[in-house]
Design an enzyme around this catalytic site. Structure first.
Site, PDB file in Angstrom:
ATOM      1  CE  LYS A  48      40.093  -8.847 146.767  1.00  0.00           C
ATOM      2  NZ  LYS A  48      39.543  -7.604 146.226  1.00  0.00           N
TER       3      LYS A  48
HETATM    4  O1  G3P Z   1      38.022  -4.742 146.858  1.00  0.00           O
HETATM    5  C1  G3P Z   1      37.458  -4.901 148.085  1.00  0.00           C
HETATM    6  C2  G3P Z   1      37.109  -3.632 148.833  1.00  0.00           C
HETATM    7  O2  G3P Z   1      38.126  -2.691 148.716  1.00  0.00           O
HETATM    8  C3  G3P Z   1      35.745  -3.080 148.557  1.00  0.00           C
HETATM    9  O3  G3P Z   1      35.578  -1.760 148.975  1.00  0.00           O
HETATM   10  O4  G3P Z   1      34.270   0.341 149.019  1.00  0.00           O
HETATM   11  O5  G3P Z   1      33.204  -1.753 148.120  1.00  0.00           O
HETATM   12  O6  G3P Z   1      33.646  -1.475 150.565  1.00  0.00           O
HETATM   13  P1  G3P Z   1      34.084  -1.130 149.183  1.00  0.00           P
END
Ligand code: G3P
Length: 220
Positions: free
Chosen positions: A89
């Site tokens: 990633k």
């Molecule tokens: O993994 C990346 C993403 O899904 C993060 O989500 O909830 O931290 O904005 P969030």
């Protein structure tokens, strides 16, 4: 549509597997920091443990921590050697794009992350990212329409037959998942609690209660 879980927690990944809906896993440095891992070695072992849970499931995204191109490709290559299910990633930065192109040439799978615009998504596809991860919830958080970004990326990718798969991230609620499925993207990556919320309907609960009460009142 594929369901990836956005977690580094082994218990949650197992729960998703046992439900029968798991297609893959995505992690990020913040999610890793929530687990009981305190060194590079422990993090690597943790990624391997997650990968070992994947049977017929697809893959596990592990994010690079370095931001400099040379260090990024060195770190990504090491991550990719941990297990065949690892996808590297990489954030969408100047160095990140160069790194994705490098990995793409070497047939190392990548997930281009922290994508907030169509322009970034076009670049990710141009350099051959395996996945692009637009962050729906974080766009909604700043009063823009995260789902509209997904629609636009889908249209652009369809226009040019880009092979990069859209993996919608930063999923906050069941409507995000339902709308993504209408748009027709490859996958969502979501906390497991949002998958559970797809289950909820008050008429299911009251309906089941009535079925069982009627049955028990008659059948002794
Ligand atoms: O993994 C990346 C993403 O899904 C993060 O989500 O909830 O931290 O904005 P969030």
């Amino acid at each position: 549509m594929k369901f990836f879980v956005d977690t580094a927690n082994l218990k949650e990944i197992n729960e998703a597997r046992s439900l029968g809906i798991l297609d893959g896993v995505t992690t990020n440095p913040s999610l890793i920091s929530k687990e009981s891992v305190y060194s590079q070695k422990e993090i690597q072992d943790h990624y391997i443990s997650i990968c070992k849970l994947m049977k017929n499931e697809e893959d596990v995204s592990a994010e690079v921590i370095n931001t400099n191109y040379t260090k990024m490709i060195r770190e990504g290559e090491k991550l990719s050697l941990l297990h065949p299910k690892i996808v590297v990633k990489v954030p969408i930065t100047f160095d990140g794009i160069k790194a994705i192109k490098y990995f793409s040439n070497k047939k190392i799978k990548t997930n281009c992350t922290l994508v907030f615009s169509t322009g970034q998504a076009i670049l990710a596809a141009k350099v051959g990212a395996t996945y692009v991860s637009p962050f729906i919830g974080r766009i909604d958080d700043v009063s823009y329409d995260g789902l509209n970004l997904i629609r636009e990326i889908k249209k652009i990718y369809d226009n040019y037959h880009f092979e990069t798969k859209i993996l919608a991230a930063s999923i906050r609620n069941p409507l995000h998942i339902i709308e993504c499925s209408k748009i027709g993207i490859y996958a969502v990556t979501t906390p497991i609690k949002v998958i559970y919320s797809l289950l909820n309907h008050p008429l299911t609960n009251t309906g089941l209660e009535k079925f069982l009460t009627d049955y028990k009142n008659k059948i002794k």
